[in-house]
Design an enzyme around this catalytic site. Structure first.
Site, PDB file in Angstrom:
ATOM      1  N   ASN A 143     -57.958   1.997 -72.413  1.00 57.55           N
ATOM      2  CA  ASN A 143     -57.095   3.145 -72.687  1.00 57.55           C
ATOM      3  C   ASN A 143     -57.706   4.209 -73.584  1.00 57.55           C
ATOM      4  O   ASN A 143     -57.417   5.403 -73.421  1.00 57.55           O
ATOM      5  CB  ASN A 143     -55.773   2.678 -73.285  1.00 57.55           C
ATOM      6  CG  ASN A 143     -55.940   1.744 -74.458  1.00 57.55           C
ATOM      7  OD1 ASN A 143     -56.416   0.624 -74.295  1.00 57.55           O
ATOM      8  ND2 ASN A 143     -55.548   2.173 -75.651  1.00 57.55           N
ATOM      9  N   THR A 144     -58.575   3.853 -74.549  1.00 55.36           N
ATOM     10  CA  THR A 144     -59.142   4.903 -75.406  1.00 55.36           C
ATOM     11  C   THR A 144     -60.461   5.450 -74.863  1.00 55.36           C
ATOM     12  O   THR A 144     -60.937   6.474 -75.342  1.00 55.36           O
ATOM     13  CB  THR A 144     -59.337   4.420 -76.860  1.00 55.36           C
ATOM     14  OG1 THR A 144     -60.314   3.378 -76.900  1.00 55.36           O
ATOM     15  CG2 THR A 144     -58.029   3.945 -77.452  1.00 55.36           C
ATOM     16  N   HIS A 162     -55.016  -1.101 -70.905  1.00 51.05           N
ATOM     17  CA  HIS A 162     -53.675  -0.989 -70.334  1.00 51.05           C
ATOM     18  C   HIS A 162     -53.664  -1.626 -68.944  1.00 51.05           C
ATOM     19  O   HIS A 162     -54.506  -1.312 -68.096  1.00 51.05           O
ATOM     20  CB  HIS A 162     -53.265   0.472 -70.206  1.00 51.05           C
ATOM     21  CG  HIS A 162     -52.925   1.141 -71.498  1.00 51.05           C
ATOM     22  ND1 HIS A 162     -52.928   0.508 -72.716  1.00 51.05           N
ATOM     23  CD2 HIS A 162     -52.546   2.441 -71.752  1.00 51.05           C
ATOM     24  CE1 HIS A 162     -52.583   1.364 -73.666  1.00 51.05           C
ATOM     25  NE2 HIS A 162     -52.357   2.540 -73.098  1.00 51.05           N
ATOM     26  N   LYS A 219     -43.783  11.001 -69.051  1.00 49.81           N
ATOM     27  CA  LYS A 219     -45.125  11.546 -68.829  1.00 49.81           C
ATOM     28  C   LYS A 219     -45.726  11.012 -67.536  1.00 49.81           C
ATOM     29  O   LYS A 219     -46.281  11.774 -66.723  1.00 49.81           O
ATOM     30  CB  LYS A 219     -46.034  11.196 -69.999  1.00 49.81           C
ATOM     31  CG  LYS A 219     -45.732  11.923 -71.290  1.00 49.81           C
ATOM     32  CD  LYS A 219     -46.635  11.408 -72.417  1.00 49.81           C
ATOM     33  CE  LYS A 219     -46.287  12.037 -73.739  1.00 49.81           C
ATOM     34  NZ  LYS A 219     -47.086  11.473 -74.859  1.00 49.81           N
ATOM     35  N   THR A 272     -61.248  12.139 -87.025  1.00 57.65           N
ATOM     36  CA  THR A 272     -61.157  10.908 -87.814  1.00 57.65           C
ATOM     37  C   THR A 272     -60.175   9.879 -87.239  1.00 57.65           C
ATOM     38  O   THR A 272     -60.171   8.734 -87.671  1.00 57.65           O
ATOM     39  CB  THR A 272     -60.738  11.226 -89.265  1.00 57.65           C
ATOM     40  OG1 THR A 272     -59.484  11.925 -89.250  1.00 57.65           O
ATOM     41  CG2 THR A 272     -61.785  12.074 -89.959  1.00 57.65           C
ATOM     42  N   CYS A 303     -52.859   8.186 -70.915  1.00 55.21           N
ATOM     43  CA  CYS A 303     -53.789   7.091 -70.598  1.00 55.21           C
ATOM     44  C   CYS A 303     -53.322   6.248 -69.412  1.00 55.21           C
ATOM     45  O   CYS A 303     -54.121   5.903 -68.536  1.00 55.21           O
ATOM     46  CB  CYS A 303     -54.020   6.221 -71.836  1.00 55.21           C
ATOM     47  SG  CYS A 303     -52.519   5.776 -72.741  1.00 55.21           S
TER      48      CYS A 303
END
Length: 338
Positions: A316-317, A239, A202, A10, A147
């Site tokens: 990015n997604t 990004h 990261k 979700t 990402c």
């Protein structure tokens, strides 16, 4: 068809998974999980769908299950969009239960026997699945990186054979990277936030693992240094990053490498025609104009200058999250691990 599920279906990345898996030629989406408050509802009733595409009809009637391993016993692969604290245990339990996990979560990225994969860059690291099976897991965990790390390493693929020892990157990251509820409007509107928690660390760690070499038993990190500075900007998706490398080659040679590079992994459904699109316009790439190239899976590169300096940008997604995990799963199937 391979039976697949989405953990954390979700949320922002979970919704991208559902969108990209609908009518996929390899995968049959059969399981969607979320928190207990959504369990038992049809997905269409449980989700606040926020993507700018319709909710796939094939997913709308799936009954949402609570995120527990026993709900996933019929899945061959699950795609994890879980928060890191939840992912640690659930993903491990899935792998022990014989389920393949393709994870967008950060929990296992730096584990010694877990591959951190960007297919165009280090497809051979999938051999680490064999280490997990030798350790007694019937399933496996394969992760994709942060990402921004994805966009950076894809952009490096065409020029990785040039010698460099120092890589520096400054990111301008979209607000969707923080999730639907991640950053208040009053904090980002008319503003730039020069800090994203743990993002720089990261990028610096993950890049070295991805660009490193698998020697059959472990990853030997890439022999260069990485320094990152990460910023949140008022862009919805996409990004952008400025990259500096101490490559001594003439800029013309680097440009030819970008222009002539071809992805080495063959044809997969989610792989774009161009994983890297080299742009000659001085004012490109731009998120609003270029983020949906290759259905959101292309990384655009431009403003190449002596130094070596360039700009890279990607969605990015999609490229940086759900699409990356799905591409990993396609490669896993193509190479016979499922």
């Amino acid at each position: 068809m391979v039976s697949v599920g989405v953990l954390g279906a979700t949320g922002a990345v979970g919704q991208r998974f559902v969108q990209l898996l609908a009518d996929h030629p390899y995968f049959d989406l059969t399981v969607l999980t979320a928190s207990g408050r959504s369990a038992g509802k049809k997905y269409r009733d449980a989700v606040n769908w926020r993507l700018d595409v319709p909710l796939p009809e094939s997913a709308g009637d799936i009954i949402v299950a609570e995120t527990k391993t026993e709900c996933l016993k019929n899945a061959d692969i699950v795609f994890s969009a879980l928060p890191a604290d939840l992912a640690t245990t659930i993903e491990t339990d899935c792998a022990k239960a014989g389920i393949g996990v393709c994870s967008n979560a950060s929990s296992h990225r730096m584990d010694q026997d877990v591959p951190l994969v960007v297919p165009e860059v280090n497809a051979d690291h999938l051999r680490m699945i064999e280490l997990q099976r030798d350790a007694g897991n019937d399933g496996f965990i394969v992760t994709n990186p942060n990402c921004s790390t994805i966009m950076l390493t894809v952009s490096l693929a065409p020029i990785r054979n040039f010698h460099f020892t120092d890589l520096r990157v400054a990111t301008m990251q979209a607000i969707s990277g923080a999730g639907f509820e991640g950053i208040p409007a009053m904090s980002i509107f008319d503003n730039v936030v020069p800090y994203i928690g743990n993002e720089e660390e990261k990028m610096e760690r993950e890049t070295l693992k991805i660009m490193g070499t698998f020697d059959g038993s472990e990853i030997v990190n890439a022999p260069f240094s990485v320094s990152a500075s990460c910023n949140r900007v008022p862009v919805i998706d996409g990004h952008t990053m400025a990259v500096w490398l101490d490559i001594k080659e003439p800029v013309e040679n680097v440009a030819k490498a970008f222009q002539s590079w071809r992805c080495p992994i063959g044809d997969l459904p989610t792989l774009p025609e161009k994983s890297v699109d080299f742009m000659v316009q001085q004012d490109r790439p731009q998120p609003r104009l270029d983020r949906m190239k290759g259905k959101g899976m292309t990384v655009s590169v431009g403003r190449l200058r002596p130094g070596i300096r360039y700009i890279a940008m990607g969605h990015n997604t999609i490229r940086g999250a759900a699409g990356a995990s799905i591409l990993n799963a396609e490669l896993i199937c193509d190479r016979g691990y499922i």
